[in-house]
Design an enzyme around this catalytic site. Structure first.
Site, short mmCIF file in Angstrom:
data_model
loop_
_atom_site.label_atom_id
_atom_site.label_comp_id
_atom_site.label_asym_id
_atom_site.label_seq_id
_atom_site.Cartn_x
_atom_site.Cartn_y
_atom_site.Cartn_z
N ARG A 73 0.80 -1.04 0.02
CA ARG A 73 0.17 0.00 0.11
C ARG A 73 0.67 1.37 0.09
O ARG A 73 0.38 2.28 -0.54
CB ARG A 73 -0.95 0.15 1.27
CG ARG A 73 -2.10 -0.79 0.91
CD ARG A 73 -3.26 -0.55 2.27
NE ARG A 73 -4.44 -1.11 2.14
CZ ARG A 73 -5.63 -0.88 2.62
NH1 ARG A 73 -5.63 -0.12 3.61
NH2 ARG A 73 -6.63 -1.71 2.25
N LYS A 147 0.26 17.98 -12.81
CA LYS A 147 0.54 19.47 -12.23
C LYS A 147 1.79 20.02 -12.67
O LYS A 147 1.75 21.35 -12.98
CB LYS A 147 0.27 19.28 -10.67
CG LYS A 147 0.50 20.67 -9.94
CD LYS A 147 0.52 20.77 -8.45
CE LYS A 147 0.72 21.89 -7.89
NZ LYS A 147 0.52 22.08 -6.55
N TYR A 223 -21.01 20.00 -37.74
CA TYR A 223 -21.80 20.78 -37.09
C TYR A 223 -22.77 20.34 -36.38
O TYR A 223 -22.93 19.07 -36.41
CB TYR A 223 -22.41 22.07 -37.91
CG TYR A 223 -23.05 21.46 -39.20
CD1 TYR A 223 -24.48 20.91 -39.01
CD2 TYR A 223 -22.51 21.35 -40.39
CE1 TYR A 223 -25.14 20.56 -40.02
CE2 TYR A 223 -23.05 20.84 -41.52
CZ TYR A 223 -24.77 20.23 -41.28
OH TYR A 223 -25.29 20.09 -42.36
N HIS A 282 -36.47 12.52 -38.00
CA HIS A 282 -36.53 13.29 -36.88
C HIS A 282 -37.03 12.89 -35.68
O HIS A 282 -37.86 13.41 -34.93
CB HIS A 282 -37.46 14.89 -37.28
CG HIS A 282 -37.09 15.53 -38.55
ND1 HIS A 282 -38.04 16.25 -39.27
CD2 HIS A 282 -35.71 15.53 -39.25
CE1 HIS A 282 -37.36 16.74 -40.11
NE2 HIS A 282 -36.14 16.31 -40.33
N ARG A 443 -53.96 16.24 -28.14
CA ARG A 443 -54.04 14.78 -28.61
C ARG A 443 -55.04 14.54 -29.85
O ARG A 443 -54.96 13.82 -30.55
CB ARG A 443 -54.59 13.74 -27.34
CG ARG A 443 -54.36 12.42 -27.55
CD ARG A 443 -54.22 11.54 -26.17
NE ARG A 443 -53.00 12.08 -25.31
CZ ARG A 443 -51.91 11.75 -25.53
NH1 ARG A 443 -51.74 10.60 -26.28
NH2 ARG A 443 -50.86 12.33 -24.90
N PHE A 468 -53.42 9.10 -21.55
CA PHE A 468 -54.68 9.05 -21.62
C PHE A 468 -55.38 10.13 -22.37
O PHE A 468 -54.82 11.03 -22.78
CB PHE A 468 -55.46 8.84 -20.06
CG PHE A 468 -55.00 10.20 -19.26
CD1 PHE A 468 -55.62 11.53 -19.77
CD2 PHE A 468 -54.44 10.08 -18.22
CE1 PHE A 468 -55.54 12.39 -18.79
CE2 PHE A 468 -54.22 11.28 -17.33
CZ PHE A 468 -54.73 12.55 -17.84
#
Length: 519
Positions: A73, A147, A223, A282, A443, A468
């Site tokens: 470790r 760094k 793009y 689409h 709808r 619904f």
């Protein structure tokens, strides 16, 4: 001898610290560095591999004067290592400190980390074993070198070894620009690694308090949705799947809109067990059909809206054969995506120079995924809408009941509706779309559009609605047009009125109990 230097100078590599878990390419790297006169310093098994490859190597414990402890470790966590990595060589006092302690700076750090992500891919992994795969010394060395990239080069990917050696041989060292590039890659590497650990620590939380997937850029796009918008395509780190695993077999680069539509097309096609062809425009289905083969399904999908199919995306959930490919080439198509293509199919499709052919290496997701959408100042995150709908849980509130043939039609329409933008209405006959009303604010308008788009094929069709019906007006329009069955989630305060409208005509209606909004 340690000397001051300017950070914009070419960095001549005289001393390198090498400590890697993944030993691929290590022997060749070590021999290449040694041939350039670079002194090598390393740890444990890395040092043994270098020594076996031929070059001389100094063990880190010889530099620190301290042995590796705590089962490995602690080995590089020492001032003799990190002072040599972090010294700012433009500062005389830093240089004097190195001299005072007899420390030579490192010019190059080559490190890769313990395979934490691979380790925790096993859901039965012992947490204690997983924790041992959390690298501490490696990320610390990488971050220190990154760094201090003004004076140190850092390499974290074995795939960069050959380019590193070529760079050193050609230029005699590492340029400032190359050190910045390597440092940025190093910080991205440690960020991804930390994200893997974080995700594992939050493994039992459906929506963790911190969230931030790490992606890598796969393609700079010409793009975005429009020519004035710049764009790029990124894929998830780690194991590739879905569109992120696609292999392009032919055609020019994919555009932003191509990728969006291809993803939508594949999602719909892969939702069916039977051979299926979808045509997307689409992100909405212009056509979708299932049949005994793709060659039978394609013309039925095309008939759904042949006008809108021009310039669309075709997705198939089976290997594309020559017969199907020949039909596809008769209509201008932007992309064809499938899990596989026969050689004859590729040859046929390749005759169209502007057609992109995409083969998904891993068409199926590896597990549950989260859908992420940016909003100003943040992200919205939800489960993907992939949970299967169980028709056994559907209810029939009308007096008329659908038979098995009609139920199969309703199941098809319901699946296609799930992949259509809200407010979504789809009409289907013989398990093929004949009319779609998508993305409307009301709808009833979606129903009218679906009927109009059907070109007269609405008579005898079934209708699916993603949510619904708030009023019976949309049902009345559908039934007047000749719709013979309806599937919808139910749950409106006016459900009784809607059911009554169907009962007046003797038309069955099915409640699924689940909504499929797609905003």
């Amino acid at each position: 001898m340690t000397e001051t230097r300017r950070p914009d100078e070419l960095l001549r590599v005289r001393r390198a610290l090498v400590s890697v878990y993944d030993k691929s390419g290590l022997a060749e790297l070590a021999r290449g560095l040694a041939a350039l006169g670079v002194e090598l310093c390393s740890t444990g098994s890395t040092a043994r591999t270098i020594r076996e490859a031929g070059p001389a190597v100094t063990e880190v414990s010889e530099v620190t004067g301290f042995p590796e402890i705590l089962d490995g470790r602690v080995k590089t966590l020492h001032p003799a290592i990190h002072a040599a990595l972090l010294a700012d060589r433009t500062k005389p006092d830093h240089v004097a400190t190195l001299r005072e302690h007899g420390l030579a700076p490192f010019d190059l750090v080559v490190v890769n980390l313990y395979p934490f992500r691979d380790t925790v891919a096993d859901p039965d992994i012992d947490p204690a074993q997983a924790i041992e795969m959390i690298d501490i010394g490696g990320p610390t060395m990488v971050r220190a070198a990154a760094k201090n990239h003004a004076h140190v080069g850092v390499v974290v990917d074995p795939r960069d070894y050959a380019a590193l050696l070529e760079h050193l041989e050609r230029d005699g060292g590492l340029t400032a620009a190359s050190r910045v590039e390597l440092a940025a890659k190093a910080f991205a590497h440690t960020a991804s690694y930390d994200a893997d650990v974080r995700d594992w620590m939050y493994r039992d939380e459906e929506f963790p308090p911190r969230f931030g997937p790490v992606y890598r850029r796969a393609q700079q796009l010409r793009y975005g949705e429009n020519p004035h918008q710049r764009a790029a395509y990124y894929v998830e780190r780690g194991e590739r799947w879905g569109l992120g695993s696609a292999r392009q077999l032919h055609g020019k680069e994919l555009s932003y809109n191509n990728l969006l539509d291809t993803d939508a097309a594949w999602a719909l096609a892969s939702d069916f067990a039977e051979p299926c062809v979808t045509i997307i425009k689409h992100t909405n289905p212009a056509g979708c059909a299932v049949a005994e083969s793709l060659a039978e399904a394609y013309p039925r999908a095309l008939a759904g809206d042949p006008t809108s199919a021009f310039g669309g995306i075709v997705a198939c959930n089976r290997e594309v054969d020559a017969a199907t490919a020949e039909q596809i080439t008769q209509v201008f198509t932007e992309v064809v995506v499938a899990p596989a293509f026969t050689a004859d199919a590729v040859a046929t499709l390749s005759d169209k120079k502007n057609l992109r052919i995409l083969e998904l290496e891993r068409p199926e997701p590896a597990g549950p995924r989260l859908a992420v959408r940016p909003v100003s100042g943040g992200l919205l995150v939800q489960e993907t809408d992939t949970a299967p709908d169980d028709a056994a849980e559907w209810s029939v509130p009308t007096a008329a009941k659908p038979d098995e043939t009609l139920l199969a039609e309703l199941r098809f329409a319901w699946t296609a509706c799930k992949h259509t933008k809200s407010n979504a209405i789809v009409l289907a006959r013989e398990r093929a779309l004949v009319g779609v009303g998508a993305g409307q604010m009301s709808r009833v308008d979606s129903v009218r559009i679906a009927v109009e788009k059907s070109g007269g094929r609405h008579v005898g069709a079934v209708l699916a609605s993603d949510a619904f019906f708030p009023f019976r007006d949309a049902i009345d329009v559908a039934l007047d047009a000749g719709v013979v069955a309806v599937v919808q989630p139910g749950g409106s305060v006016r459900d009784e009125e809607v059911v009554a409208a169907c009962d007046e005509r003797g038309v069955p209606m099915v409640f699924t109990g689940r909504r499929h909004f797609r905003h």
